[in-house]
Scaffold this active site. Structure first.
Site, short mmCIF file in Angstrom:
data_model
loop_
_atom_site.label_atom_id
_atom_site.label_comp_id
_atom_site.label_asym_id
_atom_site.label_seq_id
_atom_site.Cartn_x
_atom_site.Cartn_y
_atom_site.Cartn_z
CB SER A 468 -0.96 -0.04 1.19
OG SER A 468 -1.97 0.93 1.07
CG ASP A 479 7.30 5.43 -11.46
OD1 ASP A 479 7.87 4.42 -11.91
OD2 ASP A 479 6.10 5.43 -11.12
CE LYS A 493 -4.72 -2.22 0.96
NZ LYS A 493 -4.69 -0.78 0.65
#
Length: 751
Positions: A468, A479, A493
Site C-alpha cells: 500500500s 519512477d 496492493k
C-alpha cells in the site's frame, strides 16, 4: 416474507439437530444476534452496495461467496467441520443475503454455534487420545497445511486427521527430550487451554467474523470493524493511546506484564515489573476492584485504559512471588502513551571501501502513521511518520552519512497522505500518485512543498510484506529515478480505503454499529501503471522468502486486476539506469563469496521445498534424522549470526546514544500451523531450536531472551543493502558524469 419464514424454519431445525448431539459437559450457551447488530448489517450492506469502488449487489451470488468465506473464516484448516456439516447448511447457501436485508442473523449465528459444538468435540477427542499410546515406526505422514484441502468426508476421516495432529505434537515434544508423562501433561493442558478463549467469544466477535466474510467477499481489503476493533485500528494509526504504558499478555488465565514502556506512568512509578500478574482492576477511584482472572485480554485492557489524567488502581501478584503471595496495590494516573516501538528509527553503518569508510544512514519505518485527530485539532506536535523521518534525516546529515536507506520491509502501509508527504522529502515537487474513483475520475496527489530534506543518494529496501503506502513511496522514488529499490517484489496492493462510521445511522448514543473500511479508489503510479497485483519490482533483487500463492495480493481469489491509465506529467529527479547494472554486478560478486548469503539461499530453498511437499513424517527415525540435520545446520548459522564480532566485510553499526535501529524486522506473522519451519539466516525468531512448545508454554523470561537474541542477530539482507549503497557512493565519487545524472539536484547545489 416467504423466504424469511423459510430461513427461520431451517435454522430452527438445524439448531435442534445440533443440540441433540452436544454432550452435556461441553455444551455452551448458544450466542444470539443483538438488534443493533442486525441493523448495523443492514446499513453496512447499503453503504457497500452504493459507495464501494467496485460495488457488488447483495444477491444470491454474493450469498454463496459469503457462505464459503464464512466457513473458511471459522475453520480455515478444515479440522472441525466435515462435508456433512457443510451439506447440512446447503439450503441456506443462497439465503445469507436475505438474512442481512431481512435483519435476521439467526443463520450465521446458528452456523457459529455449530462450529463451537464441533470445536468442543474435536478438542475432547484430542484429549481422549492422550490417554493411549502412539507408535512412531510406521511411515505415516501428517499434512500440516490443510487450507486448500477438501473437507473431511466423514467423522472417521476427521478423527484420523486429529490423531495424526496429536501424534505429530507428541513426537515434537519427544524429540525435544520430554518423557511420556510430561508430554501427556503438556498436551492436555494445551488442548484444555484452547477451550477457554473459545468460550469467551461474544456475539460481537461472531458478528464481526460474519460481516467480514461479507465485506471480504466483495474485495480483499474491505472490512467490518466492530466498536472495539475500530478503536484498536485508530490507536495503531496514531501510535498513541491514553493509559499506563504496559504491554500485556494472557498466560494461564493471568494477565501478565510483558513490557513496561519507558517514561510511562507504569515505568516512572517503579512499582510495576515485567512478569507481574494483574488480577484486579478498579477503572477509577469510585469503582471497586474488578477481578480479572480468566478475563479476555481485550476486556482487561479496556478497564485499564481511560481518559488522560484519570486514575486506575491495579491489584498485582509480583513477578517473583507465587500464586498465594500477598497481593500489592498500585494506583496510577493515566497519560498519553506514545508507541515508540512502531515509530521511525535511525542507525548509521560504516562500510570499508579500500582505505575509505562509507557511512550509510538507515531509517526503519514500520508503518505510515499519523494522528489524524491531533492534526485536525491543530496540534503542532501531532504524530507523523513524515515529520519523524524529516527529523531523522537532519540528524543523519549531522552524522555526515554518504547515503540513506529507507527500510520498508513488512511495512503494510497506513496513511496515503503520509506516503505523499514522505516522498516529498526526497523530490523537489511534483505528482506522487494518481487515484481513480468509481466514476473513473482521476485525481493527482502531489508534493507541493519545494526543496528536499535529503538530496543525496537514496535506497529503498522492500519485501513481500511492503504494501500500500510503502508501494506508493517506493514506486514514486523509482519512477522519478530518485533512488535504487532493493529487495523482493512487494505485496501488490494498489487500492485506497476509507473509514466510514456506521454510528451516524444509530438511533441513540448508546448503540454502536462499528465502522467499515472499504475500497473507494485505485491508485496508479505516475508512469500510468499500478502496483495492484504485480507490486513494485526492485532494481536489485534479493532472495525471495515469501510465497506468492499464500501471501500477497496475487494470493486472493477476488483481487482487482492490474491495469494502467495515462501517465502524469512529471520531471525525473535523476537517472539510475546506468548505475544499476554496475551495482548489481558488484552485488552478485559479493554474495557469491558471502557464507551468510549462501546459508540464506540454502534455507530459503529448503523452506520452499517443505512448503511444496506440505507434509511431515511421523516416523521417529526419519524425524530424528531431520532434526539432527537441522540442528547441525543451525549451529553453523547461529555461530555467525550471534557473533559479537562482525566479519571483515560486515557493515559496522556506529553507536548512537539516542537511537538504536531495531534490526530484526518481523517476518510474516505465524499462522499457528505446526509446520516444520527450518531456521533462516537473518530472520527474526529463527534462532530457537524446536522444543515442541507453543509461546505461552514457555516461561516469559525464555520468550523475552529469545526475542533479545533475535534482535541482536545479524540481519543479512539489511547488511547487503547497506553494501549496495556504499558501492553506489564509491561509483558516484569516482565518476562525476554519472553522478550528475543520478543526482542532478545535488550536483546543482554543489555548484
Amino acid at each position: 416474507m416467504k423466504k424469511q419464514m423459510l430461513l427461520v424454519a431451517v435454522i430452527a431445525a438445524l439448531s435442534v439437530q445440533a443440540g441433540a448431539a452436544v454432550p452435556e459437559k461441553t455444551a455452551d450457551t448458544p450466542l444470539k444476534p443483538q438488534p443493533g447488530q442486525t441493523q448495523a448489517a443492514l446499513w453496512a450492506s447499503r453503504v457497500l452496495t452504493k459507495l464501494h469502488y467496485k460495488p457488488a449487489p447483495l444477491d444470491d451470488a454474493m450469498s454463496e461467496k459469503i457462505f464459503d468465506r464464512y466457513f473458511k473464516s471459522l475453520d480455515a484448516e478444515k479440522m472441525f467441520f466435515t462435508q456433512a456439516d457443510i451439506d447440512q447448511y446447503a439450503i441456506v447457501r443462497t439465503r445469507l443475503d436475505d438474512a442481512i436485508t431481512g435483519e435476521n442473523l439467526s443463520v450465521p449465528f446458528g452456523i457459529f454455534n455449530q462450529y463451537q459444538q464441533r470445536f468442543n468435540e474435536r478438542i475432547a477427542y484430542a484429549r481422549e487420545l492422550l490417554k493411549g499410546k502412539f507408535e512412531f515406526t510406521s511411515d505415516e505422514t501428517y499434512q500440516y497445511d490443510r487450507e486448500k484441502a477438501d473437507w473431511a468426508k466423514s467423522d472417521a476421516e476427521i478423527k484420523d486427521l486429529w490423531r495424526k495432529r496429536v501424534k505429530n505434537e507428541w513426537l515434537r515434544l519427544k524429540l525435544a527430550g520430554k518423557d511420556d508423562k510430561s508430554i501427556r501433561e503438556t498436551l492436555d493442558k494445551r488442548y484444555e487451554g484452547y477451550l477457554a478463549p473459545s468460550r469467551k467469544l461474544t456475539n460481537e466477535d461472531v458478528f464481526q467474523i460474519f460481516m467480514n466474510a461479507y465485506a471480504m467477499s466483495i474485495e480483499p481489503h474491505t472490512n467490518y470493524l466492530g466498536p472495539r476493533a475500530a478503536e484498536s485500528f485508530d490507536i495503531a494509526m496514531r501510535l498513541s493511546l491514553e493509559g499506563i504504558g504496559c504491554v500485556l499478555q494472557s498466560r494461564d488465565d493471568y494477565t501478565v506484564v510483558r513490557e513496561v514502556v519507558t517514561g510511562s506512568p507504569a515505568g516512572l512509578s517503579g512499582k510495576i515489573k515485567v512478569g507481574d500478574k494483574i488480577v484486579g482492576v478498579a477503572k477509577d477511584e469510585k469503582t471497586p476492584i474488578t477481578e480479572v482472572m480468566g478475563m479476555r485480554l481485550d476486556d482487561v485492557v479496556a478497564l485499564i485504559r481511560g481518559p488522560k489524567d484519570s486514575t486506575v488502581k491495579l491489584e498485582i501478584i509480583p513477578a517473583d512471588a507465587g500464586p498465594d503471595a500477598k497481593h500489592t496495590f498500585v494506583t496510577l494516573v493515566r497519560q498519553k502513551i506514545s508507541m515508540e516501538e512502531q515509530s521511525a528509527k535511525k542507525a548509521v553503518y560504516e562500510v570499508k571501501d579500500g582505505n575509505t569508510k562509507r557511512r550509510v544512514g538507515v531509517i526503519s519505518l514500520p508503518t505510515f502513521y499519523m494522528d489524524f485527530e491531533a492534526r485536525r485539532k491543530g496540534d503542532k506536535d501531532f504524530k507523523s511518520a513524515t515529520r519523524d523521518v524529516k527529523r531523522l534525516l537532519g540528524e543523519l546529515k549531522k552524522d555526515k552519512v554518504d547515503n540513506v536507506l529507507i527500510d520498508l520491509r513488512n511495512n503494510g502501509g497506513g496513511s496515503l497522505t503520509e506516503a505523499v508527504e514522505l516522498t516529498g522529502l526526497f523530490i523537489d515537487k511534483g505528482p506522487v500518485v494518481m487515484q481513480r474513483n468509481s466514476d473513473n475520475k482521476v485525481e493527482v496527489e502531489s508534493d507541493t512543498d519545494p526543496g528536499m530534506a535529503w538530496d543525496g543518494p537514496l535506497g529503498v529496501l522492500i519485501n513481500r510484506g511492503s504494501a500500500s503506502a510503502s508501494e506508493i513511496f517506493a514506486a514514486a522514488i523509482q519512477d522519478y529515478g530518485r533512488g535504487v529499490i532493493i529487495g523482493e517484489p512487494s505485496f501488490g496492493k494498489g487500492t485506497v480505503q476509507t473509514l466510514f462510521g456506521l454510528d451516524r445511522f444509530a438511533q441513540n448514543d448508546k448503540v454502536h454499529y462499528g465502522e467499515l473500511k472499504f475500497t473507494i479508489a485505485q491508485f496508479f503510479r505516475i508512469n500510468g501503471g499500478t502496483t495492484q497485483l504485480r507490486g513494485v519490482t526492485p532494481d536489485i533483487k534479493l532472495p525471495t522468502m515469501g510465497d506468492s500463492d499464500t501471501f500477497g495480493e496475487s494470493s486472493y481469489d477476488n483481487a482487482l486486476p492490474w491495469t494502467q491509465i495515462k501517465p502524469a506529467i512529471y520531471i525525473p529527479a535523476g537517472d539510475i539506469k546506468e548505475i544499476v547494472p554496475l551495482l548489481d554486478k558488484k552485488h552478485v560478486a559479493r554474495v557469491d563469496k558471502d557464507k551468510d548469503f549462501q546459508y540464506l539461499a540454502e534455507d530459503i530453498a529448503l523452506v520452499k521445498k517443505q512448503r511444496k511437499e506440505n507434509s511431515i513424517s511421523l516416523n521417529e527415525v526419519v524425524r530424528r534424522k531431520e532434526r539432527d540435520q537441522q540442528e547441525a545446520r543451525s549451529k553453523l548459522r547461529e555461530a555467525r549470526l550471534l557473533s559479537p564480532t562482525p566479519g571483515a566485510d560486515d557493515p559496522i553499526l556506529v553507536p548512537d546514544p539516542k537511537d538504536a535501529l531495531n534490526k530484526a524486522i518481523s517476518a510474516k506473522p505465524a499462522s499457528g500451523k505446526a509446520a516444520p519451519t527450518p531456521k533462516v539466516a537473518g530472520v527474526k525468531g529463527a534462532l530457537r531450536s524446536d522444543d515442541g512448545l507453543q509461546g505461552s508454554e514457555r516461561s516469559l523470561a525464555a520468550e523475552l531472551e529469545a526475542e533479545k537474541q533475535a534482535k541482536a542477530a545479524k540481519d543479512v539482507l539489511l547488511n547487503e543493502a547497506v553494501h549496495i549503497l556504499a558501492d553506489e557512493v564509491g561509483l558516484l565519487k569516482t565518476d562525476t558524469r554519472m553522478a550528475s545524472r543520478v543526482l542532478p539536484y545535488a550536483a546543482a547545489d554543489s555548484k
